[in-house]
Design a protein around this motif. Structure first.
Motif, PDB file in Angstrom:
ATOM      1  N   THR A  28       0.810  -1.225   0.000  1.00 39.63           N
ATOM      2  CA  THR A  28       0.000   0.000   0.000  1.00 39.63           C
ATOM      3  C   THR A  28       0.840   1.270   0.000  1.00 39.63           C
ATOM      4  O   THR A  28       0.325   2.351   0.258  1.00 39.63           O
ATOM      5  CB  THR A  28      -0.952   0.020   1.211  1.00 39.63           C
ATOM      6  N   SER A  29       2.143   1.135  -0.277  1.00 42.14           N
ATOM      7  CA  SER A  29       2.998   2.314  -0.389  1.00 42.14           C
ATOM      8  C   SER A  29       4.114   2.011  -1.381  1.00 42.14           C
ATOM      9  O   SER A  29       4.398   0.846  -1.668  1.00 42.14           O
ATOM     10  CB  SER A  29       3.578   2.718   0.965  1.00 42.14           C
ATOM     11  N   ASP A  30       4.731   3.041  -1.923  1.00 45.68           N
ATOM     12  CA  ASP A  30       5.820   2.854  -2.873  1.00 45.68           C
ATOM     13  C   ASP A  30       6.956   2.092  -2.206  1.00 45.68           C
ATOM     14  O   ASP A  30       7.341   2.398  -1.080  1.00 45.68           O
ATOM     15  CB  ASP A  30       6.333   4.196  -3.376  1.00 45.68           C
ATOM     16  N   THR A  31       7.483   1.090  -2.904  1.00 43.54           N
ATOM     17  CA  THR A  31       8.530   0.246  -2.338  1.00 43.54           C
ATOM     18  C   THR A  31       9.268  -0.494  -3.451  1.00 43.54           C
ATOM     19  O   THR A  31       8.838  -0.482  -4.592  1.00 43.54           O
ATOM     20  CB  THR A  31       7.922  -0.778  -1.344  1.00 43.54           C
ATOM     21  N   ARG A  39       4.802   1.184  -7.457  1.00 45.66           N
ATOM     22  CA  ARG A  39       4.029   2.365  -7.072  1.00 45.66           C
ATOM     23  C   ARG A  39       2.668   1.889  -6.575  1.00 45.66           C
ATOM     24  O   ARG A  39       1.902   1.303  -7.339  1.00 45.66           O
ATOM     25  CB  ARG A  39       3.837   3.304  -8.268  1.00 45.66           C
ATOM     26  N   ALA A  40       2.388   2.100  -5.301  1.00 48.27           N
ATOM     27  CA  ALA A  40       1.138   1.632  -4.715  1.00 48.27           C
ATOM     28  C   ALA A  40       0.683   2.609  -3.634  1.00 48.27           C
ATOM     29  O   ALA A  40       1.476   3.396  -3.122  1.00 48.27           O
ATOM     30  CB  ALA A  40       1.316   0.249  -4.120  1.00 48.27           C
ATOM     31  N   SER A  41      -0.591   2.557  -3.311  1.00 52.37           N
ATOM     32  CA  SER A  41      -1.160   3.373  -2.237  1.00 52.37           C
ATOM     33  C   SER A  41      -2.347   2.615  -1.655  1.00 52.37           C
ATOM     34  O   SER A  41      -2.739   1.565  -2.183  1.00 52.37           O
ATOM     35  CB  SER A  41      -1.624   4.727  -2.778  1.00 52.37           C
ATOM     36  N   THR A  42      -2.951   3.140  -0.606  1.00 52.57           N
ATOM     37  CA  THR A  42      -4.117   2.476  -0.033  1.00 52.57           C
ATOM     38  C   THR A  42      -5.276   2.475  -1.018  1.00 52.57           C
ATOM     39  O   THR A  42      -6.089   1.553  -1.024  1.00 52.57           O
ATOM     40  CB  THR A  42      -4.558   3.135   1.289  1.00 52.57           C
ATOM     41  N   GLN A  43      -5.367   3.489  -1.874  1.00 56.26           N
ATOM     42  CA  GLN A  43      -6.425   3.551  -2.875  1.00 56.26           C
ATOM     43  C   GLN A  43      -6.079   2.740  -4.128  1.00 56.26           C
ATOM     44  O   GLN A  43      -6.965   2.377  -4.903  1.00 56.26           O
ATOM     45  CB  GLN A  43      -6.707   5.005  -3.302  1.00 56.26           C
ATOM     46  N   ASP A  44      -4.804   2.471  -4.361  1.00 55.53           N
ATOM     47  CA  ASP A  44      -4.336   1.739  -5.539  1.00 55.53           C
ATOM     48  C   ASP A  44      -3.287   0.701  -5.117  1.00 55.53           C
ATOM     49  O   ASP A  44      -2.116   0.832  -5.435  1.00 55.53           O
ATOM     50  CB  ASP A  44      -3.753   2.732  -6.554  1.00 55.53           C
ATOM     51  N   PRO A  45      -3.736  -0.345  -4.389  1.00 55.59           N
ATOM     52  CA  PRO A  45      -2.782  -1.334  -3.875  1.00 55.59           C
ATOM     53  C   PRO A  45      -2.290  -2.282  -4.966  1.00 55.59           C
ATOM     54  O   PRO A  45      -2.879  -2.367  -6.051  1.00 55.59           O
ATOM     55  CB  PRO A  45      -3.602  -2.103  -2.844  1.00 55.59           C
ATOM     56  N   ARG A  61      -1.421  -5.754  -9.969  1.00 62.95           N
ATOM     57  CA  ARG A  61      -2.587  -4.977  -9.558  1.00 62.95           C
ATOM     58  C   ARG A  61      -3.772  -5.934  -9.406  1.00 62.95           C
ATOM     59  O   ARG A  61      -3.801  -6.991 -10.036  1.00 62.95           O
ATOM     60  CB  ARG A  61      -2.912  -3.914 -10.602  1.00 62.95           C
TER      61      ARG A  61
END
Length: 68
Positions: A28-31, A39-45, A61
């Motif tokens: 859920t975060s860039d790593t 590239r990831a986020s809580t809205q785009d895991p 995805r």
């Protein structure tokens, strides 16, 4: 609601065929993962999955995965 959870059996397209494996974790975060920047986020895991056939990990995805 999460689309997938750790341990879920999933399949995805891989090199012209279908691969089957297990969800290892949700990102859920860039790593850095599986040899690349994710590239990831809580809205785009994105999800780390382990292939049953090769044992290797890949990142996908949710739209690329189907529950088995």
């Amino acid at each position: 609601m999460d689309a997938f959870r750790k341990g879920d059996r999933v399949s995805w397209r891989s090199h012209g065929s279908r691969a089957v494996g297990t969800v290892q974790r949700k990102i859920t975060s860039d790593t850095r993962e599986a040899g690349r920047t994710v590239r990831a986020s809580t809205q785009d895991p994105q999800y780390v999955v382990r292939s049953d056939k090769s044992g290797r990990e890949a990142v996908h995805r949710p739209s690329a995965l189907e529950k088995e």
